[in-house]
Design a protein around this motif. Structure first.
Motif, PDB file in Angstrom:
ATOM      1  N   ALA A   1       0.858  -1.202   0.000  1.00 18.89           N
ATOM      2  CA  ALA A   1       0.000   0.000   0.000  1.00 18.89           C
ATOM      3  C   ALA A   1       0.888   1.243   0.000  1.00 18.89           C
ATOM      4  CB  ALA A   1      -0.915  -0.001   1.226  1.00 18.89           C
ATOM      5  N   ASP A   2       0.482   2.264  -0.744  1.00 18.57           N
ATOM      6  CA  ASP A   2       1.273   3.503  -0.740  1.00 18.57           C
ATOM      7  C   ASP A   2       0.565   4.641  -0.009  1.00 18.57           C
ATOM      8  OD1 ASP A   2      -0.694   3.935  -2.672  1.00 18.57           O
ATOM      9  OD2 ASP A   2       0.599   5.186  -3.910  1.00 18.57           O
ATOM     10  N   ARG A   3      -0.688   4.404   0.399  1.00 17.91           N
ATOM     11  CA  ARG A   3      -1.422   5.444   1.125  1.00 17.91           C
ATOM     12  C   ARG A   3      -2.305   4.808   2.188  1.00 17.91           C
ATOM     13  NH1 ARG A   3      -1.659  10.928  -1.076  1.00 17.91           N
ATOM     14  NH2 ARG A   3      -0.169  10.840  -2.770  1.00 17.91           N
ATOM     15  N   VAL A   4      -2.556   5.590   3.230  1.00 19.26           N
ATOM     16  CA  VAL A   4      -3.423   5.112   4.307  1.00 19.26           C
ATOM     17  C   VAL A   4      -4.453   6.194   4.617  1.00 19.26           C
ATOM     18  CG1 VAL A   4      -3.446   4.702   6.792  1.00 19.26           C
ATOM     19  CG2 VAL A   4      -1.820   3.506   5.382  1.00 19.26           C
ATOM     20  N   GLY A   5      -5.682   5.758   4.835  1.00 24.41           N
ATOM     21  CA  GLY A   5      -6.719   6.692   5.272  1.00 24.41           C
ATOM     22  C   GLY A   5      -7.159   6.314   6.681  1.00 24.41           C
ATOM     23  N   ILE A   6      -7.543   7.322   7.444  1.00 29.20           N
ATOM     24  CA  ILE A   6      -8.036   7.070   8.804  1.00 29.20           C
ATOM     25  C   ILE A   6      -9.379   7.787   8.948  1.00 29.20           C
ATOM     26  CG2 ILE A   6      -7.592   7.506  11.285  1.00 29.20           C
ATOM     27  CD1 ILE A   6      -4.513   7.359   9.667  1.00 29.20           C
TER      28      ILE A   6
ATOM     29  N   ASP B   1      -3.159   9.532  17.185  1.00 24.96           N
ATOM     30  CA  ASP B   1      -1.809   8.928  17.294  1.00 24.96           C
ATOM     31  C   ASP B   1      -1.504   8.135  16.033  1.00 24.96           C
ATOM     32  OD1 ASP B   1      -1.365   9.953  19.770  1.00 24.96           O
ATOM     33  OD2 ASP B   1      -1.870   8.105  20.874  1.00 24.96           O
ATOM     34  N   VAL B   2      -2.526   7.395  15.532  1.00 24.84           N
ATOM     35  CA  VAL B   2      -2.305   6.593  14.317  1.00 24.84           C
ATOM     36  C   VAL B   2      -2.087   7.513  13.110  1.00 24.84           C
ATOM     37  CG1 VAL B   2      -3.367   4.906  12.741  1.00 24.84           C
ATOM     38  CG2 VAL B   2      -3.505   4.557  15.200  1.00 24.84           C
ATOM     39  N   VAL B   3      -2.779   8.645  13.067  1.00 26.38           N
ATOM     40  CA  VAL B   3      -2.537   9.614  11.974  1.00 26.38           C
ATOM     41  C   VAL B   3      -1.061  10.015  12.001  1.00 26.38           C
ATOM     42  CG1 VAL B   3      -3.040  11.944  11.104  1.00 26.38           C
ATOM     43  CG2 VAL B   3      -4.914  10.516  11.967  1.00 26.38           C
ATOM     44  N   ARG B   4      -0.548  10.375  13.172  1.00 26.72           N
ATOM     45  CA  ARG B   4       0.839  10.828  13.264  1.00 26.72           C
ATOM     46  C   ARG B   4       1.814   9.707  12.924  1.00 26.72           C
ATOM     47  NH1 ARG B   4      -1.655  14.582  16.885  1.00 26.72           N
ATOM     48  NH2 ARG B   4      -2.076  12.970  18.406  1.00 26.72           N
ATOM     49  N   MET B   5       1.517   8.490  13.419  1.00 31.63           N
ATOM     50  CA  MET B   5       2.390   7.334  13.104  1.00 31.63           C
ATOM     51  C   MET B   5       2.419   7.093  11.604  1.00 31.63           C
ATOM     52  SD  MET B   5       1.861   4.054  15.518  1.00 31.63           S
ATOM     53  CE  MET B   5       0.434   4.311  16.484  1.00 31.63           C
ATOM     54  N   ALA B   6       1.236   7.158  10.977  1.00 33.30           N
ATOM     55  CA  ALA B   6       1.139   6.882   9.537  1.00 33.30           C
ATOM     56  C   ALA B   6       1.912   7.938   8.744  1.00 33.30           C
ATOM     57  CB  ALA B   6      -0.334   6.845   9.111  1.00 33.30           C
TER      58      ALA B   6
ATOM     59  N   SER C   1       4.481   9.601   9.738  1.00 25.25           N
ATOM     60  CA  SER C   1       5.934   9.397   9.910  1.00 25.25           C
ATOM     61  C   SER C   1       6.419   8.243   9.030  1.00 25.25           C
ATOM     62  CB  SER C   1       6.286   9.168  11.381  1.00 25.25           C
ATOM     63  OG  SER C   1       5.804   7.898  11.770  1.00 25.25           O
ATOM     64  N   LEU C   2       5.546   7.311   8.724  1.00 30.49           N
ATOM     65  CA  LEU C   2       5.962   6.147   7.929  1.00 30.49           C
ATOM     66  C   LEU C   2       5.719   6.343   6.429  1.00 30.49           C
ATOM     67  CD1 LEU C   2       7.077   3.328   8.501  1.00 30.49           C
ATOM     68  CD2 LEU C   2       4.724   2.487   8.440  1.00 30.49           C
ATOM     69  N   PHE C   3       4.538   6.833   6.060  1.00 28.74           N
ATOM     70  CA  PHE C   3       4.186   6.954   4.632  1.00 28.74           C
ATOM     71  C   PHE C   3       4.612   8.296   4.046  1.00 28.74           C
ATOM     72  CE2 PHE C   3       1.627   3.423   5.916  1.00 28.74           C
ATOM     73  CZ  PHE C   3       1.432   2.653   4.776  1.00 28.74           C
ATOM     74  N   GLY C   4       4.782   9.299   4.913  1.00 27.05           N
ATOM     75  CA  GLY C   4       5.185  10.625   4.443  1.00 27.05           C
ATOM     76  C   GLY C   4       4.039  11.616   4.527  1.00 27.05           C
TER      77      GLY C   4
ATOM     78  N   VAL D   1      -1.143  10.431   3.643  1.00 24.64           N
ATOM     79  CA  VAL D   1      -2.115   9.928   4.631  1.00 24.64           C
ATOM     80  C   VAL D   1      -3.317  10.864   4.553  1.00 24.64           C
ATOM     81  CG1 VAL D   1      -2.519   9.620   7.116  1.00 24.64           C
ATOM     82  CG2 VAL D   1      -0.276   9.078   6.121  1.00 24.64           C
ATOM     83  N   GLY D   2      -4.517  10.310   4.649  1.00 28.70           N
ATOM     84  CA  GLY D   2      -5.709  11.164   4.617  1.00 28.70           C
ATOM     85  C   GLY D   2      -6.612  10.851   5.800  1.00 28.70           C
ATOM     86  N   ILE D   3      -7.366  11.847   6.213  1.00 24.62           N
ATOM     87  CA  ILE D   3      -8.389  11.573   7.231  1.00 24.62           C
ATOM     88  C   ILE D   3      -9.758  11.753   6.585  1.00 24.62           C
ATOM     89  CG2 ILE D   3      -7.030  12.156   9.271  1.00 24.62           C
ATOM     90  CD1 ILE D   3      -8.490  14.905   9.270  1.00 24.62           C
TER      91      ILE D   3
END
Ligand code: SF4
Length: 341
Positions: free
Chosen positions: A146-151, A180-185, A187-190, A194-196
């Motif tokens: 995966a190259d992106r994560v949404g929360i 916290d997961v937004v911030r972790m994501a 730091s990892l994905f850039g 990351v989207g909310i």
């Protein structure tokens, strides 16, 4: 008969099911789906109890008639979906929505790997933060392809979040952990990979919604905006969607913060928290029309791939998130709907 559950079976949005020719039908105004939205499926359903969600355990209907962000989610075999997706050049991205279920992380990794190995689609995961205990889970999602994560933060304030998703409904979700997961994501994905998700119309003021969008921006996450729709059978089925003017103003504020280097500091609100001044010249933005299109993860061309046609409203309209560029007539209507002082 073996139960039809994930990872061998997943739900697709109705738009994806139509685009992959599982069912016949065409889209109002010929909208073209560019992102496949998939949802894991288990017989026990989601263990969340979010008040506004069609998948919530607290729904009054039986498990067979569930909807999620307003659209039906037909169940199809993963194998078949992958085969059909291969021949569809219009599709740029696939998004796998985890639900809150003990097997969801493991099955999500399996689905990501299958798409990575067998297609050239970009891959997003709409993660379930309660299953993402530490950065290791996010790393596994990234390593799988995966190259992106949404929360899906959904609610704009901690009070609303708690009332509609957390302790108020005896649900498992916690506002601080989500952020916290937004911030972790990030730091990892850039930053901005990351989207909310935020839903307008859950009881927040316009100022509170803009504050949440700004909070995401400051953390390195763009907002993907949704308009609340009262899901039949959910505890909020008798509530109303937000007024169109309110939704339009939030779309414009999101665009200014996420895409146009504006900020809440330059905006003004009245005593009821209604946005009265965007702090920038909005006329060229209205004329451009783009702020009113669906916001979501991009495709290979850098434009929004997750355009979710009619995921937020009835096709009979009015369209809230435009899955295509609004036309002249649409823009004239948007100008009126904005209901500016
Ligand atoms: S914007 Fe669309 S593709 Fe991106 S995480 Fe959300 S649902 Fe998935």
């Amino acid at each position: 008969m073996e139960p039809r559950i994930s990872p061998e079976y997943v739900r697709t949005s109705l738009a994806a099911s139509l685009t992959l020719d599982f069912q016949q039908g065409s889209f109002h105004r010929d909208a073209k789906l560019k992102g496949l939205n998939l949802l894991l499926h288990y017989e026990e359903g989601c263990t969340g109890r979010c008040h506004f969600c069609g998948l919530s355990r607290s729904r009054s209907e039986g498990p067979k008639k569930k909807t999620f962000i307003r659209v039906d989610w037909p169940l199809h075999s993963l194998e078949e979906i992958i085969e059909r997706a291969k021949g569809k050049g219009q599709i740029h991205r696939v998004c796998i929505s985890m639900i809150t279920h003990p097997r969801a992380l493991e099955d999500t990794l399996y689905v990501i790997r299958r798409f990575k190995e067998e297609t050239d689609l970009s891959i997003s995961v709409l993660s379930s933060p309660m299953l993402v205990r530490n950065v290791g889970s996010l790393q596994a999602i990234k390593d799988a392809g995966a190259d992106r994560v949404g929360i899906a933060v959904d609610a704009a304030t901690s009070e609303l979040f708690d009332r509609l998703r957390g302790k108020g409904v005896e649900g498992p979700h916690r506002w601080d952990h989500y952020w916290d997961v937004v911030r972790m994501a990030v730091s990892l994905f850039g930053r901005f990979r990351v989207g909310i998700h935020l839903i307008v119309g859950l009881g927040e003021t316009e100022r509170e919604m803009v504050e949440a969008i700004q909070k995401g921006q400051d953390a390195g996450a763009h907002t993907h905006l949704f308009s609340f729709f009262p899901e039949k059978g959910s505890p909020m089925e008798n509530e109303f969607p937000p007024a169109l003017g309110r939704y339009r103003r939030m779309q414009l504020a999101r665009w200014i913060i996420n895409e146009s280097s504006g900020s809440i500091q330059r905006m003004r609100f009245d005593e009821d928290g209604r946005l009265t001044d965007f702090g920038t010249d909005i006329e060229p933005l209205i004329r451009a029309g783009e702020p009113f299109m669906t916001s979501g993860c991009p495709g290979k061309d850098g434009k929004v791939a997750c355009n979710r046609p009619y995921g937020n409203e009835r096709p009979s309209g009015p369209i809230r998130n435009f899955p295509f560029m609004p036309e002249h007539q649409d823009i004239e209507e948007i100008r009126t709907q904005l209901d500016l002082p």
